[in-house]
Design an enzyme around this catalytic site. Structure first.
Site, short mmCIF file in Angstrom:
data_model
loop_
_atom_site.label_atom_id
_atom_site.label_comp_id
_atom_site.label_asym_id
_atom_site.label_seq_id
_atom_site.Cartn_x
_atom_site.Cartn_y
_atom_site.Cartn_z
N GLY A 31 0.83 -1.19 0.00
CA GLY A 31 0.00 0.00 0.00
C GLY A 31 0.86 1.25 0.00
N GLN B 14 3.09 10.06 1.19
CA GLN B 14 4.38 9.37 1.31
C GLN B 14 5.33 9.73 0.17
OE1 GLN B 14 2.41 5.31 2.08
NE2 GLN B 14 4.31 5.21 3.26
N LEU C 259 6.34 1.87 4.33
CA LEU C 259 7.45 2.26 3.46
C LEU C 259 8.11 3.55 3.93
CD1 LEU C 259 5.91 1.36 -0.02
CD2 LEU C 259 7.62 0.07 1.26
N HIS D 229 -4.71 1.51 7.38
CA HIS D 229 -3.35 2.05 7.49
C HIS D 229 -3.17 3.20 6.49
CE1 HIS D 229 1.23 1.26 7.75
NE2 HIS D 229 1.09 2.14 6.76
NI NI Z 1 2.45 3.27 5.64
#
Ligand code: NI
Length: 171
Positions: free
Chosen positions: A46, A51, A95, A136
């Site tokens: 994901g 991010q 990540l 999440h």
């Molecule tokens: Ni994450």
């Protein structure tokens, strides 16, 4: 299409609230494609737009196991509208917090409303791993990270570790 750099903690935008997507422009479609490419390259299950430093409410996921056919799923403006009382524990990673894994307890089932890349609206009931991933990733859109569910001791320890790494990289 392009693989975009994934930001790690303590980058401030990982703690900010992302803005809803107004219109699904070509820019958003490219963003979704790039996010898939970046997620598969990492590899991860994901990825949320913040991010990669894009403060839009866009997430991509693929809950398929290594032996299974890919099951790419993109959600624009996802909104969790229902959570089950039953919980499940899953060892999560992120990540943006590489090589750190901890058990997190979350509702086992969730219902999510979202738009696809064509602007069609959907409602999906997610169970098991997909439910964990959706929760999440939606958290990322609100500046929340899975380490926020851990004890303060564990959370502070991992934050400190990544602050040190960032300092070293900057010096
Ligand atoms: Ni994450």
């Amino acid at each position: 299409m392009a693989i975009r750099p994934i930001l790690h903690i303590p980058t401030p935008c990982l703690r900010e609230v992302a803005k809803p997507v107004g219109e699904i422009t070509d820019e958003i479609k490219v963003l979704v494609k790039d996010m898939f490419e970046t997620m598969y390259d990492a590899p991860g299950v994901g990825l949320a737009a913040p991010q990669i430093g894009v403060m839009h409410r866009v997430i991509v996921m693929d809950p398929a196991g290594e032996e299974e056919e890919p099951r790419p799923l993109a959600m624009i403006n996802p909104e969790i509208i229902w959570l089950s009382a039953e919980l499940r524990v899953h060892q999560e990673g992120c990540l943006s917090i590489p090589e750190y894994y901890e058990d997190v307890e979350r509702p086992d089932v969730c219902k999510v409303e979202f738009l696809d890349e064509q602007g069609e609206s959907h409602e999906l009931t997610c169970e098991g791993l997909l439910s964990t991933i959706v929760q999440h990733e939606v958290d990322h859109l609100d500046g929340k990270l899975f380490i926020d569910y851990l004890s303060r001791l564990k959370r502070d320890r991992v934050i400190k570790k990544f602050q040190k790494i960032a300092k070293r990289a900057a010096s």
